[in-house]
Write a protein that holds these residues in place. Sequence first.
Motif, PDB file in Angstrom:
ATOM      1  N   MET A  37       0.845  -1.194   0.000  1.00  0.00           N
ATOM      2  CA  MET A  37       0.000   0.000   0.000  1.00  0.00           C
ATOM      3  C   MET A  37       0.881   1.245   0.000  1.00  0.00           C
ATOM      4  O   MET A  37       2.100   1.150   0.130  1.00  0.00           O
ATOM      5  CB  MET A  37      -0.919   0.011   1.234  1.00  0.00           C
ATOM      6  CG  MET A  37      -1.830  -1.198   1.328  1.00  0.00           C
ATOM      7  SD  MET A  37      -3.087  -1.003   2.613  1.00  0.00           S
ATOM      8  CE  MET A  37      -4.233   0.117   1.805  1.00  0.00           C
ATOM      9  N   GLY A  38       0.231   2.395  -0.116  1.00  0.00           N
ATOM     10  CA  GLY A  38       0.989   3.646  -0.081  1.00  0.00           C
ATOM     11  C   GLY A  38       0.364   4.655  -1.011  1.00  0.00           C
ATOM     12  O   GLY A  38      -0.352   4.280  -1.941  1.00  0.00           O
ATOM     13  N   PRO A  39       0.640   5.934  -0.782  1.00  0.00           N
ATOM     14  CA  PRO A  39       0.023   6.971  -1.606  1.00  0.00           C
ATOM     15  C   PRO A  39       0.471   6.905  -3.061  1.00  0.00           C
ATOM     16  O   PRO A  39       1.482   6.266  -3.380  1.00  0.00           O
ATOM     17  CB  PRO A  39       0.480   8.278  -0.948  1.00  0.00           C
ATOM     18  CG  PRO A  39       1.551   7.926   0.014  1.00  0.00           C
ATOM     19  CD  PRO A  39       1.479   6.466   0.291  1.00  0.00           C
ATOM     20  N   SER A  40      -0.285   7.566  -3.911  1.00  0.00           N
ATOM     21  CA  SER A  40       0.055   7.639  -5.319  1.00  0.00           C
ATOM     22  C   SER A  40       1.457   8.238  -5.478  1.00  0.00           C
ATOM     23  O   SER A  40       1.795   9.211  -4.829  1.00  0.00           O
ATOM     24  CB  SER A  40      -0.987   8.515  -6.018  1.00  0.00           C
ATOM     25  OG  SER A  40      -0.791   8.457  -7.393  1.00  0.00           O
ATOM     26  N   ILE A 195       1.461 -14.584  -3.777  1.00  0.00           N
ATOM     27  CA  ILE A 195       0.815 -13.407  -4.362  1.00  0.00           C
ATOM     28  C   ILE A 195       1.403 -12.132  -3.768  1.00  0.00           C
ATOM     29  O   ILE A 195       1.603 -12.037  -2.552  1.00  0.00           O
ATOM     30  CB  ILE A 195      -0.716 -13.425  -4.098  1.00  0.00           C
ATOM     31  CG1 ILE A 195      -1.340 -14.681  -4.715  1.00  0.00           C
ATOM     32  CG2 ILE A 195      -1.378 -12.158  -4.654  1.00  0.00           C
ATOM     33  CD1 ILE A 195      -2.841 -14.836  -4.464  1.00  0.00           C
ATOM     34  N   ILE A 196       1.698 -11.182  -4.629  1.00  0.00           N
ATOM     35  CA  ILE A 196       2.034  -9.831  -4.184  1.00  0.00           C
ATOM     36  C   ILE A 196       1.108  -8.883  -4.929  1.00  0.00           C
ATOM     37  O   ILE A 196       1.097  -8.859  -6.163  1.00  0.00           O
ATOM     38  CB  ILE A 196       3.511  -9.471  -4.479  1.00  0.00           C
ATOM     39  CG1 ILE A 196       4.455 -10.523  -3.877  1.00  0.00           C
ATOM     40  CG2 ILE A 196       3.838  -8.079  -3.927  1.00  0.00           C
ATOM     41  CD1 ILE A 196       5.933 -10.296  -4.215  1.00  0.00           C
ATOM     42  N   GLN A 197       0.287  -8.170  -4.161  1.00  0.00           N
ATOM     43  CA  GLN A 197      -0.651  -7.252  -4.808  1.00  0.00           C
ATOM     44  C   GLN A 197      -0.432  -5.829  -4.311  1.00  0.00           C
ATOM     45  O   GLN A 197      -0.048  -5.604  -3.173  1.00  0.00           O
ATOM     46  CB  GLN A 197      -2.097  -7.679  -4.534  1.00  0.00           C
ATOM     47  CG  GLN A 197      -2.529  -7.501  -3.086  1.00  0.00           C
ATOM     48  CD  GLN A 197      -4.040  -7.617  -2.885  1.00  0.00           C
ATOM     49  OE1 GLN A 197      -4.805  -7.742  -3.837  1.00  0.00           O
ATOM     50  NE2 GLN A 197      -4.476  -7.598  -1.626  1.00  0.00           N
ATOM     51  N   VAL A 198      -0.688  -4.893  -5.209  1.00  0.00           N
ATOM     52  CA  VAL A 198      -0.715  -3.483  -4.833  1.00  0.00           C
ATOM     53  C   VAL A 198      -2.175  -3.094  -4.715  1.00  0.00           C
ATOM     54  O   VAL A 198      -2.987  -3.440  -5.573  1.00  0.00           O
ATOM     55  CB  VAL A 198      -0.041  -2.618  -5.923  1.00  0.00           C
ATOM     56  CG1 VAL A 198      -0.337  -1.132  -5.704  1.00  0.00           C
ATOM     57  CG2 VAL A 198       1.467  -2.863  -5.944  1.00  0.00           C
ATOM     58  N   THR A 199      -2.517  -2.401  -3.649  1.00  0.00           N
ATOM     59  CA  THR A 199      -3.913  -1.986  -3.503  1.00  0.00           C
ATOM     60  C   THR A 199      -4.033  -0.696  -2.703  1.00  0.00           C
ATOM     61  O   THR A 199      -3.193  -0.397  -1.856  1.00  0.00           O
ATOM     62  CB  THR A 199      -4.762  -3.099  -2.843  1.00  0.00           C
ATOM     63  OG1 THR A 199      -6.104  -2.635  -2.720  1.00  0.00           O
ATOM     64  CG2 THR A 199      -4.233  -3.483  -1.471  1.00  0.00           C
TER      65      THR A 199
END
Length: 225
Positions: A37-40, A195-199
């Motif tokens: 996670m993390g800001p744009s 699994i590695i996901q960005v969300t």
Amino acid sequence: MLSLQHISKYYQVGGNKNFVVNDISLDVDEGEFVSIMGPSGSGKSTLLNIIGMLDEPNDGYHYFVNQPVHQLKEKQRAALYKQYIGFVFQAYHLIDELTVYENIETPLIYQDVKGSERKAMVADMLDRFQIVGKKDLFPAQLSGGQQQLVGIARALIAKPKLLLADEPTGNLNSKQGEEIMELFRKLNKEDGVTIIQVTHSEKNAEYGSRIINLLDGRVESSRKF
Ligand SMILES: Nc1ncnc2c1ncn2[C@@H]1O[C@H](COP(=O)(O)OP(=O)(O)OP(=O)(O)O)[C@@H](O)[C@H]1O
Ligand SMILES: [Mg+2]
């Protein structure tokens, strides 16, 4: 399965190095489900692309399935990618000139799966994602959410050992998004897919067993469940 050691990626802006990934070290074991996670602009996609060997860092050591990726040639990296990785891209990256059917089929062709078997596997995917009726359309003829589903189907069809997903549910409605997260959970728990996901979604992040927060290209915090 994966080890990043002091990985950095920067762009030269004038005389300055603009760090997008700044000295990140990260180990991921086989069978983990990690959420980033993390800001744009914090470097999430860049980090995921580096993990997927689609982007090259400027510094650091990268090991994947015991191979020193930082020492491999482009061709060897591509071979590793094809063998192990399924990638769901933030911007879909479907091939405009190919139909839905052909887009989903592509990874199987890379893996030399034979024609009759490919047909059955693609049919199964179309069915599972409820896009049978769209199979002869081109990406431009689909909604954003439908393109995203095609992108997920393509990433999963060759049964990857490592699934990398960049905002996989960003354009789906909440019910579809939940179904995809349940599918990921099942792939992880039952089939052992790492699994590695960005969300951006806290709720989706909690499907993972570890959440990593990035800020300005660094790991700001991480928690394990
Ligand atoms: N080719 C490039 N040249 C210069 N800067 C770049 C380049 N590619 C990416 N960047 C910069 O790297 C930073 C991180 O981008 P990245 O796409 O990894 O962010 P992100 O965390 O995935 O953001 P988002 O949540 O919006 O998808 C951004 O500030 C971006 O402008
Ligand atoms: Mg991104």
